[in-house]
Design an enzyme around this catalytic site. Structure first.
Site, mmCIF file in Angstrom:
data_model
loop_
_atom_site.group_PDB
_atom_site.id
_atom_site.type_symbol
_atom_site.label_atom_id
_atom_site.label_comp_id
_atom_site.label_asym_id
_atom_site.label_seq_id
_atom_site.Cartn_x
_atom_site.Cartn_y
_atom_site.Cartn_z
ATOM 1 N N LYS A 94 0.875 -1.277 0.094
ATOM 2 C CA LYS A 94 0.141 0.007 0.043
ATOM 3 C C LYS A 94 0.820 1.048 -0.125
ATOM 4 C CE LYS A 94 -4.014 -2.026 2.297
ATOM 5 N NZ LYS A 94 -3.265 -3.157 2.871
HETATM 6 P P1 5BU Z 1 -8.461 -11.024 6.604
HETATM 7 O O1 5BU Z 1 -7.998 -11.823 7.552
HETATM 8 O O2 5BU Z 1 -9.137 -11.929 5.653
HETATM 9 O O3 5BU Z 1 -9.430 -10.009 7.097
HETATM 10 O O4 5BU Z 1 -7.220 -10.333 5.909
HETATM 11 C C1 5BU Z 1 -7.503 -9.419 4.888
HETATM 12 C C2 5BU Z 1 -6.154 -9.021 4.219
HETATM 13 O O5 5BU Z 1 -6.272 -7.942 3.173
HETATM 14 C C3 5BU Z 1 -5.189 -8.182 5.387
HETATM 15 O O6 5BU Z 1 -3.929 -8.579 4.930
HETATM 16 C C4 5BU Z 1 -5.435 -6.607 4.897
HETATM 17 O O7 5BU Z 1 -4.293 -6.088 5.110
HETATM 18 C C5 5BU Z 1 -5.852 -6.720 3.237
HETATM 19 N N1 5BU Z 1 -6.806 -5.835 2.891
HETATM 20 C C6 5BU Z 1 -8.071 -5.543 3.457
HETATM 21 O O8 5BU Z 1 -8.498 -6.526 4.246
HETATM 22 N N2 5BU Z 1 -8.732 -4.652 3.050
HETATM 23 C C7 5BU Z 1 -8.504 -3.709 1.820
HETATM 24 O O9 5BU Z 1 -9.257 -3.018 1.531
HETATM 25 C C8 5BU Z 1 -7.271 -3.987 1.463
HETATM 26 C C9 5BU Z 1 -6.173 -4.907 1.955
HETATM 27 BR BR1 5BU Z 1 -6.605 -2.680 0.302
#
Ligand code: 5BU
Length: 262
Positions: A94
């Site tokens: 990011k």
């Molecule tokens: P989760 O454990 O499935 O909630 O992880 C989601 C991942 O995607 C996590 O590494 C965030 O940093 C990443 N992410 C997100 O959740 N939402 C966004 O809008 C973005 C990245 Br850009």
């Protein structure tokens, strides 16, 4: 039903970005549109996830700066696993600064992200200079960039005009920008990848603003091409079995989208 009805392979033909083309082709070859968000904090845990779940995924998404015991050996071993299991590596860095700064952040520092990550992402907020800076490093290595058009978190500030401006900015760099991290597909142009985090088998939230939709909602209603799953898989008692369920759900939704629109 939203999103392109063309197959991923057909869409590969429209890509100007070599990495986008390669990823579209890989999706159909490997029959998976599942990306794993491997948010663990030790090198060994990351390598273990990459090895165990590598056969199920198209992309391994990393946050390299949360690894407590990082050494350059980790990224070399990730590359070997990526080659062995045929997935691409996406460092979810990011980037969000001026072009001159992000260039150094991408190429240098401790992590040398450009040396091992096939794909990176950046906020469009600073304007096109951020893309130009990253492209100076990434283009010669055949890397790809995803612009963050819309986050999954509650209360984000990325409204419709921000998303449209992000799409417009990407159009000037279609050989380097592969597509978007987004909740809703931004455009029906077949060459853009729409990649969606905030996915779980059941709709819901976490305690810190994350919002989840199901793979079916992401792909069939929101027009996503690849779903990113983190805790839904990595905190499961049997991550391999659960990853297969996500893979099946996401792949079936894609097949349904292709069929229904013929
Ligand atoms: P989760 O454990 O499935 O909630 O992880 C989601 C991942 O995607 C996590 O590494 C965030 O940093 C990443 N992410 C997100 O959740 N939402 C966004 O809008 C973005 C990245 Br850009």
């Amino acid at each position: 039903m939203k999103g392109s009805h063309l197959s991923y392979t057909e869409r590969a033909d429209y890509c100007l970005s070599a990495t986008a083309k390669r990823l579209f082709q890989l999706l159909d070859e490997k029959e998976t549109n599942l990306a794993l968000s491997a948010d663990v904090t030790s090198a060994q845990a990351l390598l273990q996830l990459a090895d165990q779940l590598g056969p199920e995924i198209c992309l391994l998404k990393t946050h390299i700066d949360i690894i407590d015991d990082f050494t350059p050996d980790l990224t070399q071993r990730l590359r070997q696993l990526a080659h062995h299991h045929r997935f691409l590596i996406f460092e979810d860095r990011k980037f969000a600064d001026i072009g001159h700064t992000v260039k150094h952040q991408y190429e240098g520092g401790i992590y040398h992200i450009a040396d091992w990550a096939d794909i990176i992402n950046a906020h469009s907020l600073p304007g096109p200079g951020i893309i130009r800076g990253l492209a100076e490093v990434g283009r010669k290595r055949n890397r790809g960039l995803l612009l963050i058009a819309e986050m999954s978190s509650a209360g984000h500030l990325m409204d419709a005009s921000y998303k449209q401006a992000t799409l417009h900015m990407a159009e000037h760099f279609a050989d380097f920008v592969m597509g978007f991290i987004t909740q809703q597909a931004l455009s029906s142009d077949p060459h853009w990848l729409n990649i969606t985090p905030g996915v779980k088998l059941e709709k819901g939230t976490d305690t810190l603003g994350q919002q989840y939709v199901t793979p079916e909602t992401a792909i069939l209603e929101q027009g996503s091409d690849i779903v990113i799953v983190g805790r839904g898989i990595i905190t499961a008692s049997d991550p391999i079995e659960v990853a297969r369920r996500y893979r099946h759900a996401a792949w079936s939704a894609y097949q349904k989208r292709c069929k229904n629109e013929l």
